[in-house]
Scaffold this motif. Structure first.
Motif, PDB file in Angstrom:
ATOM      1  N   GLU A 161       0.859  -1.180   0.000  1.00  0.00           N
ATOM      2  CA  GLU A 161       0.000   0.000   0.000  1.00  0.00           C
ATOM      3  C   GLU A 161       0.899   1.236   0.000  1.00  0.00           C
ATOM      4  O   GLU A 161       1.655   1.437  -0.946  1.00  0.00           O
ATOM      5  CB  GLU A 161      -0.982  -0.037   1.178  1.00  0.00           C
ATOM      6  N   ASP A 162       0.874   2.094   1.058  1.00  0.00           N
ATOM      7  CA  ASP A 162       1.684   3.316   1.027  1.00  0.00           C
ATOM      8  C   ASP A 162       2.953   3.212   1.887  1.00  0.00           C
ATOM      9  O   ASP A 162       3.656   4.201   2.063  1.00  0.00           O
ATOM     10  CB  ASP A 162       0.849   4.513   1.495  1.00  0.00           C
ATOM     11  N   LYS A 163       3.285   2.009   2.408  1.00  0.00           N
ATOM     12  CA  LYS A 163       4.457   1.831   3.274  1.00  0.00           C
ATOM     13  C   LYS A 163       5.541   1.062   2.526  1.00  0.00           C
ATOM     14  O   LYS A 163       5.269   0.027   1.902  1.00  0.00           O
ATOM     15  CB  LYS A 163       4.076   1.066   4.547  1.00  0.00           C
ATOM     16  N   ARG A 164       6.796   1.589   2.617  1.00  0.00           N
ATOM     17  CA  ARG A 164       7.913   0.882   2.003  1.00  0.00           C
ATOM     18  C   ARG A 164       8.209  -0.384   2.814  1.00  0.00           C
ATOM     19  O   ARG A 164       8.361  -0.331   4.031  1.00  0.00           O
ATOM     20  CB  ARG A 164       9.152   1.769   1.954  1.00  0.00           C
ATOM     21  N   TRP A 201      -0.091   7.938  -3.410  1.00  0.00           N
ATOM     22  CA  TRP A 201      -0.745   6.638  -3.268  1.00  0.00           C
ATOM     23  C   TRP A 201      -2.187   6.697  -3.783  1.00  0.00           C
ATOM     24  O   TRP A 201      -2.662   5.756  -4.436  1.00  0.00           O
ATOM     25  CB  TRP A 201      -0.713   6.190  -1.816  1.00  0.00           C
ATOM     26  N   SER A 202      -2.883   7.795  -3.552  1.00  0.00           N
ATOM     27  CA  SER A 202      -4.256   7.923  -4.052  1.00  0.00           C
ATOM     28  C   SER A 202      -4.285   7.889  -5.575  1.00  0.00           C
ATOM     29  O   SER A 202      -5.154   7.248  -6.190  1.00  0.00           O
ATOM     30  CB  SER A 202      -4.879   9.230  -3.546  1.00  0.00           C
ATOM     31  N   GLN A 203      -3.321   8.575  -6.213  1.00  0.00           N
ATOM     32  CA  GLN A 203      -3.280   8.586  -7.681  1.00  0.00           C
ATOM     33  C   GLN A 203      -2.949   7.195  -8.220  1.00  0.00           C
ATOM     34  O   GLN A 203      -3.594   6.717  -9.158  1.00  0.00           O
ATOM     35  CB  GLN A 203      -2.238   9.599  -8.170  1.00  0.00           C
ATOM     36  N   VAL A 204      -1.952   6.544  -7.629  1.00  0.00           N
ATOM     37  CA  VAL A 204      -1.560   5.216  -8.113  1.00  0.00           C
ATOM     38  C   VAL A 204      -2.669   4.212  -7.844  1.00  0.00           C
ATOM     39  O   VAL A 204      -2.930   3.320  -8.660  1.00  0.00           O
ATOM     40  CB  VAL A 204      -0.234   4.785  -7.448  1.00  0.00           C
TER      41      VAL A 204
END
Length: 730
Positions: free
Chosen positions: A213-216, A238-241
């Protein structure tokens, strides 16, 4: 004067600097923008190359694991192990696969998705993932593994702030005789797995990351000696992807500017579960841009200084001849026409100086001329005034004196007066001729008025006759149209008769064909009856042979009965020793009796068959005779149908002739009807034309009246012109 020079010098200096500085600034801006675009494009190209490298490394890893699993699905050990649920054999094999591929997990599931065995034990729950991937037709996918399952596969999977593990899952189906019996499942946990991102860093020099998700969860970015896993990306990115739109742009990561690319990765349901990220640090690019910008500024400053120096030198060369030219104009203004400017620059200023000197010389000569011609001008004006006064009184014989030196004006005035006199003379002659033509026009108008009345009467008579003719032609047209409808109906009836006759002909031909087919069928039946008779006769002969065989069997049975009787007698003589043999002899005797009875029954049946064969042969011969009679009757019917067909064909030819004649009559009638309609139309047009002619003659009469009135007015005007022109003396 010095102030003006300074102002001109300042203007030249200002415009020179501006004319040099603007191109330098534009060139600097374009060059700097071009350099920045080149650097940005190179950086973008590098990032795209790094992203392609990351994708290729993931694909290579997927193919590496998938190819080994694909091969394993075809080995007898795996297939038999799944069929027999041999956990020990399967575990041994998948442990070897795990060691070979260096994956975190290899497992075997049955056709229902239940784990048979795995390298992490049997209680690992992956059935839902396998079932969903198979239902979606997907063999490779990024899936989220629960903490429970991930901890059994890899103890080092945990990332702070991340629940579960993002994994690369590969499922390869196993078949036995074309039937699905289970799957091999391989799982590569990506949490804290740095092999792929390190390879990207090694091959391209750019940093790479994989996010859950948004965490590496895997990255090459290091801070304070530790990899920055669990570092979140921007919510906007992250919202765009997550909405299936890859992101490309500059991003700040821990205070460092990166040119980055973020691409989504999907699970088997096509839902984004994370991202693959590559970034190129922009430190060197920013330094290069700043250095290029500083050099452009330096070039602009040097260009400005050079422009100022060149402008100062140029302004001095320009202002000096301008100063000289200004002094000459001041002298000219004071009336000193003898002063000449002396400028030798070889350019437009020298041309301007020469033009100024020529102008001063011309002005000096003009002033002398004006002083000399004042008396002559007064005399000329007096003479012109006298001539114009005479002309205004109607005397066009007055002329100016043309004997003076400058006589252009006198000649022009005399020529103008002469032209006006000639014009008035010609006008008198034209008016006289016009009066004569007006008289003729009045006479011709009177004649035309009488002719118009006669034409109007004739046109009325023609219109009446044309109307009568049009009515009669319309009656004839109606009669012809009725004849045409009758002819058309006759043609239609003839056409229907031809169609019906054609159908009769076709039906008779079909009847002939069917009769011929029936004859062939009768002949075939005759041949079949002949073959049946021969077969029945052969069957009778075979029955006779059967009688012979049954007779032989009957004799053998009688002989067997006698032998059994003799055996019984001998057994009785033997006493106790021959009792068993006596029983056998008794059975043989009974068997012989049964055979004898069976043979007699067979003989009776065969005799009955012989009788029926004879009756069948007689019936077959009778049927053959009847079929022959039927063939003769059908042949007669065929001949009759052929004659009917010939008659119908003749009738078709005659009816076609009638049809053609009816068609010809219809066409001719249609032509006559069209001609009558054309005549009626022409009659109507003729009547309309006659009426239009009547109207035209009436309009013509009105026009003639107007012309007559106009000619009278023209005569009156021409008389007035003649009277007034006679006052002029020519």
């Amino acid at each position: 004067m010095k102030i003006i020079n300074k102002k001109l010098s300042n203007k030249l200096l200002f415009f020179s600097v501006i004319s040099v500085l603007i191109p330098i600034l534009i060139l600097s801006f374009v060059a700097n923008d071009t350099i920045e675009n080149i650097l940005d494009n190179n950086a973008r190209s590098c990032v795209e190359t790094s992203m392609n490298t990351l994708n290729q490394l993931i694909n290579v890893r997927t193919v590496e694991i998938g190819s080994i699993c694909e091969y394993s699905t075809t080995t007898p050990g795996i297939i038999n192990g799944i069929l027999n649920r041999d956990e020990k054999e399967l575990l041994l094999r998948i442990q070897n696969f795990k060691d070979t591929t260096n994956t975190d997990f290899i497992g075997i599931v049955d056709s229902n998705g239940h784990i048979i065995t795995s390298t992490a034990g049997k209680d690992v729950q992956l059935g839902n993932i396998v079932t969903n991937m198979r239902s979606q037709g997907v063999e490779t996918s990024f899936e989220i593994i629960s903490d429970n399952a991930a901890s059994k596969m890899n103890k080092n999977y945990k990332v702070e702030g991340v629940a579960g593990a993002l994994s690369l899952v590969i499922v390869k189906p196993v078949y036995s005789d074309g039937k699905y019996i289970g799957s091999i499942v391989a799982v590569e946990i990506l949490n804290n797995n740095y092999n792929i991102v390190d390879d990207v860093k090694r091959l391209t020099g750019d940093d790479a990351s994989i996010t859950f998700e948004d965490k590496r969860i895997s990255t090459t970015i290091i801070r304070d000696g530790r990899r920055t896993v669990s570092l979140a990306v921007s919510n906007g990115i992250w919202s765009q992807v997550y909405s299936n739109q890859p992101y490309f742009g500059t991003t700040d990561v821990l205070g460092v500017q990166y040119l980055t690319a973020y691409y989504p990765i999907y699970d088997s349901n096509k839902k984004p579960v994370g991202m693959i990220v590559v970034g190129s640090p922009q430190t060197n690019a920013i330094l290069a841009k700043n250095e290029a910008r500083n050099r452009m500024i330096l070039v602009a400053l040097i260009g400005t200084i050079l422009a100022v120096l060149i402008s100062l030198i140029t302004s001095k060369k320009i202002t000096k001849p301008v100063e000289e030219l200004k002094h000459a104009t001041e002298e000219f203004g004071k009336g000193n026409y003898e002063y000449k400017s002396d400028i030798k620059t070889g350019d437009e200023l020298e041309v301007l100086s020469n033009s100024f000197n020529s102008m001063a010389e011309n002005v000096k000569n003009l002033m002398k001329t004006m002083d000399m011609d004042k008396a002559e001008l007064a005399k000329l004006l007096s003479e012109v005034t006298t001539v114009m006064n005479n002309v205004s009184k109607g005397d066009f014989t007055a002329r100016a004196n043309e004997n003076s030196k400058n006589n252009e004006l006198q000649v022009a005035i005399n020529k103008a007066v002469s032209n006006v006199a000639v014009l008035i003379k010609d006008l008198r002659e034209e008016v006289t001729l016009l009066n004569k033509q007006v008289v003729k026009l009045e006479e011709q108008s009177s004649g035309a008025e009488e002719t118009s009345s006669q034409v109007a009467d004739a046109a009325n008579q023609v219109a009446t006759a044309a109307s009568d003719q049009s009515a009669k032609v319309q009656d004839i047209s109606d009669m012809i149209e009725e004849v045409y409808e009758g002819t058309k109906n006759s043609y239609k009836n003839a056409e229907e008769t031809v169609k019906a006759t054609s159908e009769i002909s076709e039906n008779s031909e079909n009847g002939v064909k069917k009769v011929e087919n029936a004859i062939k069928r009768m002949q075939t039946i005759t041949n079949v009856i002949d073959d049946l008779g021969r077969s029945i006769q052969m069957l009778g002969e075979d029955g006779k042979k059967i009688n012979e065989v049954t007779g032989l069997i009957k004799d053998i049975a009688e002989q067997t009965g006698l032998l059994a009787l003799n055996a019984s007698i001998e057994a009785a003589r033997a006493g106790e020793a021959g009792k068993g043999f006596a029983v056998v002899a008794s059975e043989i005797k009974a068997l012989a009796e049964e055979i004898k009875k069976s043979v007699e029954n067979i003989n009776q049946t065969i005799n009955g068959v012989h009788k029926r064969i004879d009756e069948t042969v007689k019936l077959g011969n009778k049927g053959k005779d009847e079929v022959d009679k039927g063939v003769v009757a059908i042949d007669d019917v065929n001949n009759a149908l052929l004659k009917i067909n010939e008659s119908v064909s003749g009738a078709v030819i005659k009816i076609n002739g009638i049809k053609d004649n009816a068609k010809s009559s219809e066409i001719n009638t249609e032509k006559v009807l069209k001609s009558a309609q054309d005549i009626a139309a022409l009659s109507e047009e003729f009547a309309a034309t006659a009426e239009e002619l009547t109207a035209s003659t009436e309009e013509l009469s009105s026009i003639i009246e107007e012309m007559k009135h106009v000619s009278e007015e023209v005569g009156s005007v021409s008389n007035n012109i003649s009277e007034k022109s006679s006052r002029f003396n020519i």
